[in-house]
Scaffold this active site. Sequence first.
Site, PDB file in Angstrom:
ATOM      1  N   TYR A 160     -35.239  56.433  85.495  1.00 54.21           N
ATOM      2  CA  TYR A 160     -35.362  55.133  86.151  1.00 54.21           C
ATOM      3  C   TYR A 160     -34.285  54.900  87.202  1.00 54.21           C
ATOM      4  O   TYR A 160     -34.378  53.957  87.981  1.00 54.21           O
ATOM      5  CB  TYR A 160     -35.324  54.009  85.117  1.00 54.21           C
ATOM      6  CG  TYR A 160     -36.662  53.757  84.466  1.00 54.21           C
ATOM      7  CD1 TYR A 160     -37.230  54.711  83.632  1.00 54.21           C
ATOM      8  CD2 TYR A 160     -37.361  52.568  84.687  1.00 54.21           C
ATOM      9  CE1 TYR A 160     -38.453  54.492  83.029  1.00 54.21           C
ATOM     10  CE2 TYR A 160     -38.588  52.347  84.091  1.00 54.21           C
ATOM     11  CZ  TYR A 160     -39.128  53.308  83.267  1.00 54.21           C
ATOM     12  OH  TYR A 160     -40.351  53.084  82.678  1.00 54.21           O
ATOM     13  N   LYS A 169     -35.774  65.440  73.648  1.00 51.68           N
ATOM     14  CA  LYS A 169     -36.544  66.641  73.994  1.00 51.68           C
ATOM     15  C   LYS A 169     -35.557  67.772  74.232  1.00 51.68           C
ATOM     16  O   LYS A 169     -35.452  68.315  75.349  1.00 51.68           O
ATOM     17  CB  LYS A 169     -37.408  66.346  75.239  1.00 51.68           C
ATOM     18  CG  LYS A 169     -38.476  67.392  75.538  1.00 51.68           C
ATOM     19  CD  LYS A 169     -39.633  67.411  74.570  1.00 51.68           C
ATOM     20  CE  LYS A 169     -40.541  68.591  74.865  1.00 51.68           C
ATOM     21  NZ  LYS A 169     -41.610  68.761  73.854  1.00 51.68           N
ATOM     22  N   ASP A 191     -42.523  64.109  71.639  1.00 54.28           N
ATOM     23  CA  ASP A 191     -43.956  64.348  71.383  1.00 54.28           C
ATOM     24  C   ASP A 191     -44.262  64.246  69.890  1.00 54.28           C
ATOM     25  O   ASP A 191     -45.271  63.667  69.480  1.00 54.28           O
ATOM     26  CB  ASP A 191     -44.411  65.695  71.973  1.00 54.28           C
ATOM     27  CG  ASP A 191     -43.484  66.852  71.657  1.00 54.28           C
ATOM     28  OD1 ASP A 191     -42.362  66.615  71.151  1.00 54.28           O
ATOM     29  OD2 ASP A 191     -43.873  68.009  71.909  1.00 54.28           O
ATOM     30  N   ASP A 195     -39.845  53.840  77.309  1.00 53.44           N
ATOM     31  CA  ASP A 195     -40.957  53.138  77.954  1.00 53.44           C
ATOM     32  C   ASP A 195     -42.281  53.579  77.316  1.00 53.44           C
ATOM     33  O   ASP A 195     -43.122  52.748  76.965  1.00 53.44           O
ATOM     34  CB  ASP A 195     -40.964  53.451  79.450  1.00 53.44           C
ATOM     35  CG  ASP A 195     -42.133  52.800  80.159  1.00 53.44           C
ATOM     36  OD1 ASP A 195     -42.358  51.595  79.934  1.00 53.44           O
ATOM     37  OD2 ASP A 195     -42.827  53.486  80.926  1.00 53.44           O
ATOM     38  N   ASP A 218     -44.953  51.484  74.276  1.00 56.13           N
ATOM     39  CA  ASP A 218     -46.357  51.090  74.467  1.00 56.13           C
ATOM     40  C   ASP A 218     -47.194  51.561  73.275  1.00 56.13           C
ATOM     41  O   ASP A 218     -48.069  50.837  72.784  1.00 56.13           O
ATOM     42  CB  ASP A 218     -46.932  51.674  75.769  1.00 56.13           C
ATOM     43  CG  ASP A 218     -46.803  50.699  76.942  1.00 56.13           C
ATOM     44  OD1 ASP A 218     -45.932  49.812  76.871  1.00 56.13           O
ATOM     45  OD2 ASP A 218     -47.568  50.825  77.918  1.00 56.13           O
TER      46      ASP A 218
HETATM   47  C1  IPM Z   1     -41.741  47.948  80.735  1.00 58.32           C
HETATM   48  C2  IPM Z   1     -42.567  48.109  81.964  1.00 58.32           C
HETATM   49  C3  IPM Z   1     -41.650  48.400  83.125  1.00 58.32           C
HETATM   50  C4  IPM Z   1     -40.894  49.667  82.810  1.00 58.32           C
HETATM   51  C5  IPM Z   1     -42.353  48.505  84.490  1.00 58.32           C
HETATM   52  C6  IPM Z   1     -43.150  47.270  84.785  1.00 58.32           C
HETATM   53  C7  IPM Z   1     -41.375  48.812  85.597  1.00 58.32           C
HETATM   54  O1  IPM Z   1     -43.521  49.094  81.791  1.00 58.32           O
HETATM   55  O2  IPM Z   1     -40.951  46.998  80.672  1.00 58.32           O
HETATM   56  O3  IPM Z   1     -41.853  48.769  79.818  1.00 58.32           O
HETATM   57  O4  IPM Z   1     -41.382  50.770  83.079  1.00 58.32           O
HETATM   58  O5  IPM Z   1     -39.786  49.565  82.270  1.00 58.32           O
HETATM   59 MN    MN Z   2     -43.503  49.984  79.821  1.00 62.42          MN
END
Ligand code: IPM
Ligand code: MN
Length: 353
Positions: free
Chosen positions: A137, A189, A222, A246, A250
């Site tokens: 990032y 990793k 993974d 990140d 999710d």
């Molecule tokens: C999150 C989002 C952000 C990230 C994006 C919107 C830049 O996906 O907060 O996880 O990748 O950190």
């Molecule tokens: Mn995200």
Amino acid sequence: MKNYRIAVIPGDGTGPEVVREGLKVLKAVSQKFGFSYETEVFDWGGERYLKTGEVLPENAIQTLKKFDAIYLGAIGHPDVKPGILERGILLKIRFDLDQYINLRPVKLYPGVWTPLRDKGPQDIDFVVIRENTEGLYKGMGEFRDKGTPDEVAIQISYNTRKGIERCIRYAFEFARKRNKKKKLTLCGKTNVLTYAWDLWRRVFNEVAKEYPDIETDYAHVDAICMWMVKNPEWFDVIVTDNMFGDIITDLGAMIQGGMGIAAGGNLNPEGVSMFEPIGGSAPKYTGKNVINPLAAICALSMLLKHIGEEEAGEKIEQAVMWATQNKIKSMSAGKMGMSTSEVGDLIAELVSK
Ligand code: IPM
Ligand code: MN
């Protein structure tokens, strides 16, 4: 009476709708617990950018430093090229306020549907601590021979010992304070990314010596994706870098019932922190009063716990759990059996009792 200053950035898409419900709950809970607050609302986001060409005003970061916390809705607009708002607003705030921890609880509340058939709230309850200012990032890299058939794109993962160490240390402290399984898993990793993860691993092992009461574990990213689905009950606290964090959060959001319920905090333990639902701006649901505001309400709960109103934050979480168990049919937009504002009203009423 304690008074807090809270910066509010409703942002894009459904951000303003869910933040509105969060502020409704804040009002109710502040009356119940006897603290006061002032909010200042900032119109930063896609609409403002499209109108003015400016992503953030020049003094934005200085302004934010004056607040006790930041409450964010969502950043991201379908008419703006990907990256401009994300880098220009969200990542800029994270980086410039040095919010080096991204704290993401993965907790299945009672009554919430999970795609994991045989797992329940007793199995899905862990926290991901994502490094939030470095790694891929950082935005380091370059194009070589851009536009030619020999073009190369280089994207660098930038990891400092200090940056890794403060994150890992926070994670050990967190696992201790959380006082559940007292286990910290490093997610990396090491078998392929032999510079970054060699350093992460060394720092992890060094810091671990200071925390003999915390069990440690390591898994490749993974493999973590497999175990989060198959055996989520193995995890207590996971620490990882920005990119892996990140991605796995999710996945975490999905096993806890979806983006409608997943919240996170961008923490600078020594400075100003920012709290947000992690779901994004969901443009297709904008203005329909169908989006689930619980993620934003849970982000508010985290915000209050962070600034020292633990009881108020806890009260909100309890109210959310009661509502998921007894009232709200689904975490998905449009399927809650209630509107966005009705969910907000319900939680506001519950915290007032
Ligand atoms: C999150 C989002 C952000 C990230 C994006 C919107 C830049 O996906 O907060 O996880 O990748 O950190
Ligand atoms: Mn995200």
